[in-house]
Design a protein around this motif. Structure first.
Motif, PDB file in Angstrom:
ATOM      1  N   PHE A 228       0.846  -1.202   0.000  1.00  0.00           N
ATOM      2  CA  PHE A 228       0.000   0.000   0.000  1.00  0.00           C
ATOM      3  C   PHE A 228       0.877   1.247   0.000  1.00  0.00           C
ATOM      4  N   GLN A 229       1.930   1.238   0.801  1.00  0.00           N
ATOM      5  CA  GLN A 229       2.856   2.370   0.850  1.00  0.00           C
ATOM      6  C   GLN A 229       3.537   2.589  -0.506  1.00  0.00           C
ATOM      7  N   GLN A 230       3.947   1.499  -1.128  1.00  0.00           N
ATOM      8  CA  GLN A 230       4.636   1.599  -2.407  1.00  0.00           C
ATOM      9  C   GLN A 230       3.737   2.224  -3.465  1.00  0.00           C
ATOM     10  N   ARG A 231       2.470   1.847  -3.453  1.00  0.00           N
ATOM     11  CA  ARG A 231       1.522   2.448  -4.389  1.00  0.00           C
ATOM     12  C   ARG A 231       1.425   3.952  -4.177  1.00  0.00           C
ATOM     13  N   ASP A 232       1.350   4.361  -2.907  1.00  0.00           N
ATOM     14  CA  ASP A 232       1.188   5.783  -2.618  1.00  0.00           C
ATOM     15  C   ASP A 232       2.451   6.570  -2.968  1.00  0.00           C
ATOM     16  N   ILE A 233       3.614   5.978  -2.745  1.00  0.00           N
ATOM     17  CA  ILE A 233       4.864   6.656  -3.107  1.00  0.00           C
ATOM     18  C   ILE A 233       4.928   6.876  -4.610  1.00  0.00           C
ATOM     19  N   ILE A 234       4.567   5.863  -5.376  1.00  0.00           N
ATOM     20  CA  ILE A 234       4.568   5.995  -6.833  1.00  0.00           C
ATOM     21  C   ILE A 234       3.541   7.029  -7.276  1.00  0.00           C
ATOM     22  N   ARG A 235       2.363   6.998  -6.650  1.00  0.00           N
ATOM     23  CA  ARG A 235       1.323   7.971  -7.009  1.00  0.00           C
ATOM     24  C   ARG A 235       1.800   9.395  -6.769  1.00  0.00           C
ATOM     25  N   ARG A 236       2.400   9.633  -5.612  1.00  0.00           N
ATOM     26  CA  ARG A 236       2.877  10.976  -5.299  1.00  0.00           C
ATOM     27  C   ARG A 236       4.016  11.409  -6.215  1.00  0.00           C
ATOM     28  N   ARG A 237       4.841  10.458  -6.618  1.00  0.00           N
ATOM     29  CA  ARG A 237       5.927  10.791  -7.534  1.00  0.00           C
ATOM     30  C   ARG A 237       5.362  11.196  -8.906  1.00  0.00           C
ATOM     31  N   ILE A 238       4.362  10.457  -9.377  1.00  0.00           N
ATOM     32  CA  ILE A 238       3.731  10.799 -10.653  1.00  0.00           C
ATOM     33  C   ILE A 238       3.070  12.173 -10.565  1.00  0.00           C
ATOM     34  N   GLU A 239       2.438  12.455  -9.435  1.00  0.00           N
ATOM     35  CA  GLU A 239       1.791  13.759  -9.241  1.00  0.00           C
ATOM     36  C   GLU A 239       2.819  14.887  -9.321  1.00  0.00           C
ATOM     37  N   SER A 240       3.960  14.701  -8.660  1.00  0.00           N
ATOM     38  CA  SER A 240       5.013  15.710  -8.666  1.00  0.00           C
ATOM     39  C   SER A 240       5.552  15.946 -10.076  1.00  0.00           C
ATOM     40  N   ILE A 241       5.753  14.863 -10.823  1.00  0.00           N
ATOM     41  CA  ILE A 241       6.274  14.978 -12.184  1.00  0.00           C
ATOM     42  C   ILE A 241       5.233  15.617 -13.100  1.00  0.00           C
ATOM     43  N   ARG A 242       3.973  15.302 -12.878  1.00  0.00           N
ATOM     44  CA  ARG A 242       2.913  15.913 -13.690  1.00  0.00           C
ATOM     45  C   ARG A 242       2.848  17.421 -13.446  1.00  0.00           C
ATOM     46  N   THR A 243       3.045  17.837 -12.198  1.00  0.00           N
ATOM     47  CA  THR A 243       3.072  19.263 -11.884  1.00  0.00           C
ATOM     48  C   THR A 243       4.215  19.953 -12.634  1.00  0.00           C
ATOM     49  N   LEU A 244       5.376  19.305 -12.656  1.00  0.00           N
ATOM     50  CA  LEU A 244       6.525  19.837 -13.382  1.00  0.00           C
ATOM     51  C   LEU A 244       6.208  19.923 -14.871  1.00  0.00           C
ATOM     52  N   ARG A 245       5.593  18.885 -15.403  1.00  0.00           N
ATOM     53  CA  ARG A 245       5.231  18.856 -16.820  1.00  0.00           C
ATOM     54  C   ARG A 245       4.261  19.986 -17.166  1.00  0.00           C
ATOM     55  N   ASN A 246       3.282  20.225 -16.294  1.00  0.00           N
ATOM     56  CA  ASN A 246       2.309  21.291 -16.531  1.00  0.00           C
ATOM     57  C   ASN A 246       2.963  22.663 -16.486  1.00  0.00           C
ATOM     58  N   ARG A 247       3.946  22.808 -15.596  1.00  0.00           N
ATOM     59  CA  ARG A 247       4.665  24.081 -15.506  1.00  0.00           C
ATOM     60  C   ARG A 247       5.389  24.370 -16.822  1.00  0.00           C
ATOM     61  N   ILE A 248       5.994  23.343 -17.381  1.00  0.00           N
ATOM     62  CA  ILE A 248       6.686  23.491 -18.664  1.00  0.00           C
ATOM     63  C   ILE A 248       5.689  23.802 -19.772  1.00  0.00           C
ATOM     64  N   ALA A 249       4.557  23.088 -19.766  1.00  0.00           N
ATOM     65  CA  ALA A 249       3.552  23.268 -20.815  1.00  0.00           C
ATOM     66  C   ALA A 249       2.965  24.673 -20.806  1.00  0.00           C
ATOM     67  N   HIS A 250       2.947  25.330 -19.644  1.00  0.00           N
ATOM     68  CA  HIS A 250       2.393  26.674 -19.537  1.00  0.00           C
ATOM     69  C   HIS A 250       3.470  27.754 -19.572  1.00  0.00           C
ATOM     70  N   ASN A 251       4.669  27.358 -20.024  1.00  0.00           N
ATOM     71  CA  ASN A 251       5.767  28.313 -20.228  1.00  0.00           C
ATOM     72  C   ASN A 251       6.161  29.053 -18.952  1.00  0.00           C
ATOM     73  N   GLU A 252       6.016  28.386 -17.830  1.00  0.00           N
ATOM     74  CA  GLU A 252       6.453  28.982 -16.578  1.00  0.00           C
ATOM     75  C   GLU A 252       7.917  28.634 -16.327  1.00  0.00           C
ATOM     76  N   PRO A 253       8.587  29.399 -15.459  1.00  0.00           N
ATOM     77  CA  PRO A 253       9.963  29.038 -15.115  1.00  0.00           C
ATOM     78  C   PRO A 253      10.016  27.637 -14.512  1.00  0.00           C
ATOM     79  N   VAL A 254      10.867  26.781 -15.057  1.00  0.00           N
ATOM     80  CA  VAL A 254      10.944  25.396 -14.589  1.00  0.00           C
ATOM     81  C   VAL A 254      11.343  25.339 -13.125  1.00  0.00           C
ATOM     82  N   TRP A 255      12.227  26.238 -12.707  1.00  0.00           N
ATOM     83  CA  TRP A 255      12.754  26.211 -11.357  1.00  0.00           C
ATOM     84  C   TRP A 255      11.780  26.791 -10.330  1.00  0.00           C
TER      85      TRP A 255
END
Length: 345
Positions: A193-220
């Protein structure tokens, strides 16, 4: 860019509000440095976007493989249409006479289903465009999966799709066998159960980064730092998180990514040296003879660095093409004419 360039239109076109983030994070002395840094962010966005695109394709195909192998279907059915899930209590509803509130789908389940329905419509639309509006052909599973948004694969990792009782036929944790060759290391109870949640949160974090790039915001912007060196550390941490996800998906994918030209490019871009290049703060090295050129090569052997050089009326840069290789391979590029220098020792 020369300091006497008129940046008035550039400021209007990009907008002062968007440029404000660059001022708050870096000590910028003039408009030339500001737009040099803006260009650096565009280059960083391009490199990171390519990496995230690769990871997204690998992730969705891995989970799709898990679905195909974990969920039993009949002809003309897709696994995502039969996916078991847990209901949750509707906290906004009134309880019945027994004091029990109705059970409903969680927001993540609804979003997953809506995401696949949208992908199916998109796949059907592309099929009609290709075969004609009167076609009776239905999109294949692969065609549907290819049209999904990244968020779909975050939603399917939600706890609603998890049950430790294998007899219930839930996707997780049974699907781990097909979707992830490695899993995050955890301790304590309910490890799967923990492993699933860790992977889910990692995907969420990467998706946020991807959206930032897609909206031409500063990556950093999401690093939380407003200092050059700390910002670099934050970006390196974000990239490491992406690389770690590739390891969970497949160690082979991880090796491919870590040794790819794409990672070499990212290491070069994510550095104080390259920020200084972008903001015209690095001194140009004068290459007056072959020895001085070799000295530049020697300096670049152990670093992902692009060195600005000049030779007579020519200006350009040199960089190592393959630092991990035993073969010393470099490229030199000049403004005119273009010159390539290969395997200089």
């Amino acid at each position: 860019m020369p300091n006497n360039f008129d940046f008035t239109d550039m400021v209007k076109l990009i907008s002062p509000a968007r440029l404000a983030s660059y001022h708050s994070a870096f000590s910028i002395e003039n408009k030339a440095e500001l737009f040099g840094l803006y260009g650096w962010n565009l280059e960083l966005s391009g490199a990171l976007g390519s990496l995230l695109q690769l990871v997204e394709v690998a992730l969705r195909n891995a989970i799709n493989d898990a679905g195909k192998n974990s969920i039993t279907t009949l002809p003309n059915q897709h696994w995502f249409e039969l996916l078991p899930y847990h209901l949750i209590e509707d906290v906004n509803a009134l309880p019945n006479s027994a004091g029990i509130k109705p059970m409903v789908k969680s927001p993540q389940v609804r979003d997953f289903e809506n995401g696949l329905a949208k992908a199916k419509r998109s796949a059907q639309k592309l099929l009609k465009k290709k075969l004609g509006s009167d076609t009776a052909a239905a999109p294949t599973l692969d065609q549907i999966i290819s049209q999904t948004d990244f968020s779909v694969w975050e939603y399917v990792m939600d706890k609603s799709f998890y049950d430790g009782d294998a007899s219930k036929g839930f996707l997780w944790p049974k699907g781990y066998l097909y979707a992830f060759k490695k899993l995050p290391l955890v301790t304590g109870k309910n490890k799967q159960f923990q492993q699933r949640d860790i992977i889910r949160r990692r995907i969420e974090s990467i998706r946020t980064l991807r959206n930032r790039i897609a909206h031409n915001e500063p990556v950093w912007k999401g690093t939380g730092f407003y200092d050059k060196s700390k910002t670099i550390e934050g970006l390196e941490e974000k990239i490491s998180e992406v690389i770690e996800l590739t390891y969970w998906i497949s160690p082979s994918l991880n090796v491919f990514v870590r040794h790819s030209a794409l990672m070499q490019r990212l290491r070069m871009i994510v550095s104080e040296h390259e920020i200084n290049n972008a903001t015209y703060r690095n001194a140009t090295v004068n290459v007056s003879d072959f020895k001085s050129l070799l000295d530049c090569f020697d300096e670049n052997k152990t670093t992902y660095r692009k060195t600005l050089i000049s030779s007579g009326n020519f200006t350009g840069f040199i960089y190592s093409k393959n630092i991990d290789s035993t073969d010393d391979t470099f490229t030199a590029r000049f403004t005119q004419p273009a010159v390539n220098v290969e395997s200089c020792n």
